[in-house]
Design a protein around this motif. Structure first.
Motif, PDB file in Angstrom:
ATOM      1  N   THR A  23       0.498  -1.447   0.545  1.00  0.00           N
ATOM      2  CA  THR A  23       0.022   0.108   0.285  1.00  0.00           C
ATOM      3  C   THR A  23       1.044   0.856   0.394  1.00  0.00           C
ATOM      4  OG1 THR A  23      -2.021  -0.953   1.308  1.00  0.00           O
ATOM      5  CG2 THR A  23      -2.050   1.411   1.181  1.00  0.00           C
ATOM      6  N   LEU A  24       2.151   1.234   0.948  1.00  0.00           N
ATOM      7  CA  LEU A  24       3.074   2.496   1.078  1.00  0.00           C
ATOM      8  C   LEU A  24       3.843   2.500  -0.491  1.00  0.00           C
ATOM      9  CD1 LEU A  24       4.854   1.739   4.599  1.00  0.00           C
ATOM     10  CD2 LEU A  24       2.859   3.756   3.465  1.00  0.00           C
ATOM     11  N   SER A  25       4.275   1.487  -1.423  1.00  0.00           N
ATOM     12  CA  SER A  25       4.741   1.750  -2.618  1.00  0.00           C
ATOM     13  C   SER A  25       3.260   2.358  -3.231  1.00  0.00           C
ATOM     14  CB  SER A  25       4.829   0.166  -3.184  1.00  0.00           C
ATOM     15  OG  SER A  25       5.070   0.157  -4.617  1.00  0.00           O
ATOM     16  N   TRP A  26       2.107   2.135  -3.546  1.00  0.00           N
ATOM     17  CA  TRP A  26       1.525   2.370  -4.382  1.00  0.00           C
ATOM     18  C   TRP A  26       1.070   3.615  -3.892  1.00  0.00           C
ATOM     19  CZ3 TRP A  26      -3.569   3.946  -2.998  1.00  0.00           C
ATOM     20  CH2 TRP A  26      -4.528   4.331  -4.139  1.00  0.00           C
ATOM     21  N   TYR A  27       0.641   3.721  -2.518  1.00  0.00           N
ATOM     22  CA  TYR A  27       0.358   5.631  -2.545  1.00  0.00           C
ATOM     23  C   TYR A  27       1.355   6.394  -2.686  1.00  0.00           C
ATOM     24  CZ  TYR A  27      -1.064   9.371   0.649  1.00  0.00           C
ATOM     25  OH  TYR A  27      -0.953  10.342   1.133  1.00  0.00           O
ATOM     26  N   THR A  28       3.441   6.086  -1.996  1.00  0.00           N
ATOM     27  CA  THR A  28       4.032   7.412  -2.219  1.00  0.00           C
ATOM     28  C   THR A  28       4.436   6.750  -3.703  1.00  0.00           C
ATOM     29  OG1 THR A  28       5.707   5.609  -2.250  1.00  0.00           O
ATOM     30  CG2 THR A  28       4.975   6.930  -0.474  1.00  0.00           C
ATOM     31  N   MET A  43      11.481   0.362  -2.886  1.00  0.00           N
ATOM     32  CA  MET A  43      12.005  -0.866  -1.720  1.00  0.00           C
ATOM     33  C   MET A  43      10.394  -0.640  -0.848  1.00  0.00           C
ATOM     34  SD  MET A  43      14.910   0.643   1.037  1.00  0.00           S
ATOM     35  CE  MET A  43      13.339   2.263   1.591  1.00  0.00           C
ATOM     36  N   MET A  44       9.444  -0.028  -0.924  1.00  0.00           N
ATOM     37  CA  MET A  44       8.825  -1.109  -0.273  1.00  0.00           C
ATOM     38  C   MET A  44       7.794  -1.509  -1.122  1.00  0.00           C
ATOM     39  SD  MET A  44       7.780   0.347   2.416  1.00  0.00           S
ATOM     40  CE  MET A  44       9.630   0.448   2.835  1.00  0.00           C
ATOM     41  N   LEU A  45       8.054  -1.475  -2.606  1.00  0.00           N
ATOM     42  CA  LEU A  45       7.404  -2.411  -3.773  1.00  0.00           C
ATOM     43  C   LEU A  45       8.113  -3.703  -3.303  1.00  0.00           C
ATOM     44  CD1 LEU A  45       5.238  -3.455  -6.203  1.00  0.00           C
ATOM     45  CD2 LEU A  45       7.420  -2.492  -7.559  1.00  0.00           C
TER      46      LEU A  45
END
Length: 194
Positions: A23-28, A43-45
């Motif tokens: 979610t953080l990857s998609w959002y950021t 990195m989140m992905l």
């Protein structure tokens, strides 16, 4: 042969952490033009991919399935230190350092490690042995690390430490109003790495 899996409630924290990373990857990613955001998103992905592989490796009930998923997971494991260092460099105002050539050079060892992992059955340089062991309600993969595992580990920890030093040094020199934000970013990125 058909792969079989056993998902348990013990995996829930890992599933939640993996979903948060995704979610953080998609959002950021929408804010990728802001310094440090694109490598953070990547990195989140990577952590999402790593966590997904780990969940399926834990859930798999056969050695061959577990070996498939640990190899899948290690694509994220080997990519993480480079992504972390690029994030640290960019976030601390050193984006100019991350040229294509330097990124390529930083990626040689992780790509070599992935090649060694994918061909491990032929030479056993990464894992010399793998077996199943039951522990705490999980059927775990028990691996014996080979010599290349330690090369990978040393490189990984070296890049993580360099990134950590860059961020902590920046944290100490930044105005007080930005330090809280930096501490949260440090915690958010280091928690999955730890």
């Amino acid at each position: 042969s058909e792969m079989s899996y056993q998902f348990t409630s013990n995996m829930l924290p890992l599933v939640i952490a993996t979903l948060i990373s995704g979610t953080l990857s998609w959002y950021t990613w929408r804010y990728r033009r802001t310094p440090g955001v694109a490598p953070f998103s990547v990195m989140m992905l990577i952590l999402f991919q790593w966590g997904t592989g780990y969940i399926f490796e834990l859930a798999a009930t056969e050695l061959s399935s577990k070996m498939f998923w640990i190899k899948f997971m290690f694509a994220g494991v080997t990519a993480t230190p480079v992504a972390w260092l690029v994030f640290a460099l960019e976030y601390t105002g050193r984006k100019a350092w991350t040229t294509r050539l330097r990124l390529l050079l930083l990626s040689i060892l992780p790509l070599t490690t992935m090649g060694i992992i994918l061909t491990n059955d032929a030479h056993h340089l990464f894992w010399t042995d793998a077996s199943l062991a039951r522990e705490g309600g999980f059927l775990l993969l028990n691996t014996v690390n080979g010599p290349w595992f330690w090369v990978h580990a040393a490189y990984t920890y070296a890049l993580i430490m360099i990134g950590l030093v860059l961020i902590v040094r920046a944290l100490l020199h930044w105005p007080a109003q930005y330090r809280g934000q930096m501490v949260w970013i440090l915690l958010a990125t280091l928690t999955p790495l730890i």
